[in-house]
Design an enzyme around this catalytic site. Structure first.
Site, mmCIF file in Angstrom:
data_model
loop_
_atom_site.group_PDB
_atom_site.id
_atom_site.type_symbol
_atom_site.label_atom_id
_atom_site.label_comp_id
_atom_site.label_asym_id
_atom_site.label_seq_id
_atom_site.Cartn_x
_atom_site.Cartn_y
_atom_site.Cartn_z
ATOM 1 N N SER A 1 0.828 -1.068 -0.021
ATOM 2 C CA SER A 1 -0.059 -0.140 0.048
ATOM 3 C C SER A 1 0.762 1.316 0.055
ATOM 4 O O SER A 1 1.959 1.209 0.318
ATOM 5 C CB SER A 1 -0.754 -0.019 1.194
ATOM 6 O OG SER A 1 -1.522 1.389 1.517
ATOM 7 N N TYR B 1 -2.309 -0.273 9.978
ATOM 8 C CA TYR B 1 -2.027 -0.592 8.736
ATOM 9 C C TYR B 1 -0.710 -0.258 8.111
ATOM 10 O O TYR B 1 -0.049 -1.003 7.211
ATOM 11 C CB TYR B 1 -3.495 -0.103 7.943
ATOM 12 C CG TYR B 1 -3.552 -0.680 6.382
ATOM 13 C CD1 TYR B 1 -4.377 -1.992 6.378
ATOM 14 C CD2 TYR B 1 -3.070 -0.166 5.422
ATOM 15 C CE1 TYR B 1 -4.357 -2.491 5.114
ATOM 16 C CE2 TYR B 1 -3.162 -0.680 4.210
ATOM 17 C CZ TYR B 1 -3.757 -1.897 4.009
ATOM 18 O OH TYR B 1 -4.105 -2.419 2.849
#
Lengths: 243, 339
Positions: free
Chosen positions: A145, A158
């Site tokens: 990501s 995250y």
């Protein structure tokens, strides 16, 4: 449409979003699919779609946090297809939503995000790469990501988990050099998925990529060697559209 | 000198845990190198194994994956029993039936009785004629997943606590099917194997799904009953053996598979099936030149097999040396290379 003919692919978190799209794209390219996810009903629905695309599929209900389930996923795939050529570590945990600031983050939820996004991909990759080294070829794709390299408020756990996954990928890549087994971390970009809606409900879907488009980058990376260890899915798609 | 009759392994020499859980790398266990030509015995560490091999040598490993093959079951009267399937043919098992807890004594079942096993039902069809401690059991439904969900690794008395299945897997474990770990290769790391590849020492893999090493009955075990095991030698492995300078079998399971696949001209060919070949001084290996194996109690059939490679005097000298130097025994223990 046969870039992956006869190749055996294992995709985690395949019941929805990017995982589902990657499984279907691989199936259309001739791969044999082992797919896993926590929810049996959604997984079965994707298995039916994969079958409809003409591919053999093994649907394994599993929680990748559980080491017995990791052994089940690997052993059942190897029993069913005798080999694993492609592993996509896609299953990811976003964390609590709305996304809390780190200062407010529930500690157990932080642990859980690391378990799903870092520890589980390590354990599963280890088991699969051992077999890939025995067969002297294979490709592992970890879903990363942009949060791995940029700080965004609320994305703390995250972000940490994806940065760690990138680190894991870099070390694997060094250790696997010359073995025939390659590994990549791919940032898929912002996609119109349930996870993205949970994270940013106000985002306009028109600004987001469809997972079906992004999945094409995974087909490309699975079927052809690429020099970069970490890359953005977009870069592969742009190259393809120019050709 | 080591004497077989009446000999007992000192309990402290039994490896009760895998190397990693003893705080060391799996490739840092000890290695005893037995040179049959000179009669010399060398003591080193496993990761130095390449010092005794040459470019062109081939390591043949068993890529069978170990199953959690101690399966909880329940009889119709509600009493628990543990099944240890030794031979699996789909839903037909030849299984040992033992008490769920140590010392895991055999439990006599009755032909025709029904068992609840791993989320399904099964019928006991009777005993095996040649090995009466094995029960022929037919499961109503097949499925490796049931076994993977319900089972635990088979564990003997010298391993006091549960050990996670991953510690029973070799680093090249691939094809699921062994009742017990093909343990000779547990000491290999990929770091060692890849280092050997760089030095021109290649690896090929065969598959042999191991059965049980013990029937939980000392008198019966001492009779060394052999029975069939499933094996597969691929075209790739057969070709690699044909090209090799020396063929080094990693484990006696590899010897069994390769020697079964030898044709009448002495060449290994691709072959799959069941083997009941017994390697012993009466059946010497034809294609295997050297062997990596563990230390197992000499009353076991392992010792008899080793005598197909090493003459009795040298083997007894090696065992005496292992005891004197406190080598660890059994599947998680130290290793030997017989050249």
């Amino acid at each position: 449409m046969s870039a992956l003919r006869g190749r055996v692919a294992l995709v985690t978190g395949a019941s929805r979003g990017l995982g589902r799209a990657v499984a279907l794209a691989f199936a259309r390219e001739g791969a044999l699919l082992a797919i896993c996810a926590r929810g049996a009903a959604a997984l079965e629905a994707v298995a039916a779609e994969v079958r409809a695309a003409g591919a053999a599929v093994l649907a394994i209900q599993a929680d990748v946090r559980n080491s017995r389930d990791i052994e089940r996923v690997v052993a059942l795939t190897l029993e069913g297809f005798q080999r694993i050529d492609i592993l996509v570590n896609n299953a990811s945990e976003l964390g609590p939503t709305p996304l809390p600031y780190l200062v407010d983050y529930p500690p157990d939820a932080f642990d859980d995000v690391l378990q799903v996004n870092v520890v589980a991909p390590f354990r599963l990759s280890q088991a699969v790469i051992r077999s890939m080294l025995t067969q002297r070829e294979g490709v592992v794709i970890n879903v990363s990501s942009d949060a791995a390299v940029t700080g965004y408020p609320g994305w703390g756990a995250y972000s940490v988990s994806k940065a760690a996954l990138d680190g894991l990928t870099r070390t694997w890549a060094e250790e696997l050099e010359g073995t025939g087994v390659r590994i990549h971390a791919v940032d898929p970009g912002d996609m119109d998925t349930a996870m993205h809606r949970a994270a940013e409900p106000e985002a306009d879907p028109i600004d987001l990529a469809r997972p079906e488009e992004v999945a094409e980058a995974f087909v490309r990376l699975a079927s052809e060697p690429h020099p970069a260890t970490r890359l953005e899915a977009r870069s592969l798609l742009e190259v393809r559209s120019r050709v | 000198m080591f004497e077989l009759a009446g000999w007992k392994l000192p309990p402290e020499l039994r490896a009760s845990q895998p190397a990693e859980l003893r705080g060391m790398r799996r490739d840092h266990v000890r290695l005893m190198v037995i040179d049959r030509t000179s009669g010399s015995i060398t003591h080193t560490r496993f990761d130095q194994v390449g010092d005794f091999l040459d470019a062109g040598d081939l390591l043949v490993v068993n890529s069978s994956r170990t199953l959690p093959a101690a399966i909880p079951a329940r009889r119709q009267d509600g009493s628990p029993v543990q099944l240890r399937p030794s031979v699996r043919r789909g839903q037909h098992w030849d299984a040992l039936a033992v008490q769920p807890n140590p010392p895991h004594a055999n439990v006599p079942l009755a032909a025709g009785e029904r068992l609840a096993v791993a989320g399904t039902q099964a019928t006991v069809e009777g005993r095996r004629a040649d090995i009466p401690l094995l029960w022929r059991i037919r499961l109503d439904e097949d499925g490796l997943d049931r076994l993977l969900l319900a089972g635990e690794p088979i564990r003997y008395s010298y391993v006091p606590g549960p050990i996670p299945l991953e510690y029973y897997q070799t680093v090249y474990a691939t094809h699921p099917g062994s009742a017990e770990a093909p343990s000779a290769g547990l000491a290999f790391s990929w770091e060692v194997l890849l280092g050997l590849h760089e030095r021109g020492i290649e690896t090929a893999d065969i598959v042999l799904h191991t059965g049980l090493s013990s029937f939980q009955d000392d008198a019966f075990d001492a009779e060394h009953h052999m029975y069939e095991e499933w094996f597969e030698v691929s075209t790739l492995a057969a070709a690699a053996v044909g090209r090799a300078h020396r063929v080094i079998a990693v484990g006696t399971t590899v010897v069994r598979a390769l020697e079964t696949a030898v044709d009448r001209h002495g060449h290994v060919r691709a072959l799959a099936g069941w083997t009941d070949l017994k390697i012993s001084p009466a059946h010497r290996p034809r294609v295997v030149d050297a062997l990596i194996t563990g230390f197992h109690e000499p009353q076991a059939s392992h010792f008899e097999l080793l005598q197909a490679f090493v003459d009795g005097d040298l083997l007894r000298r090696a065992y005496a040396g292992a005891i004197e130097r406190r080598y660890l025994w059994h599947e998680f223990g130290d290793t030997m290379l017989i050249l």
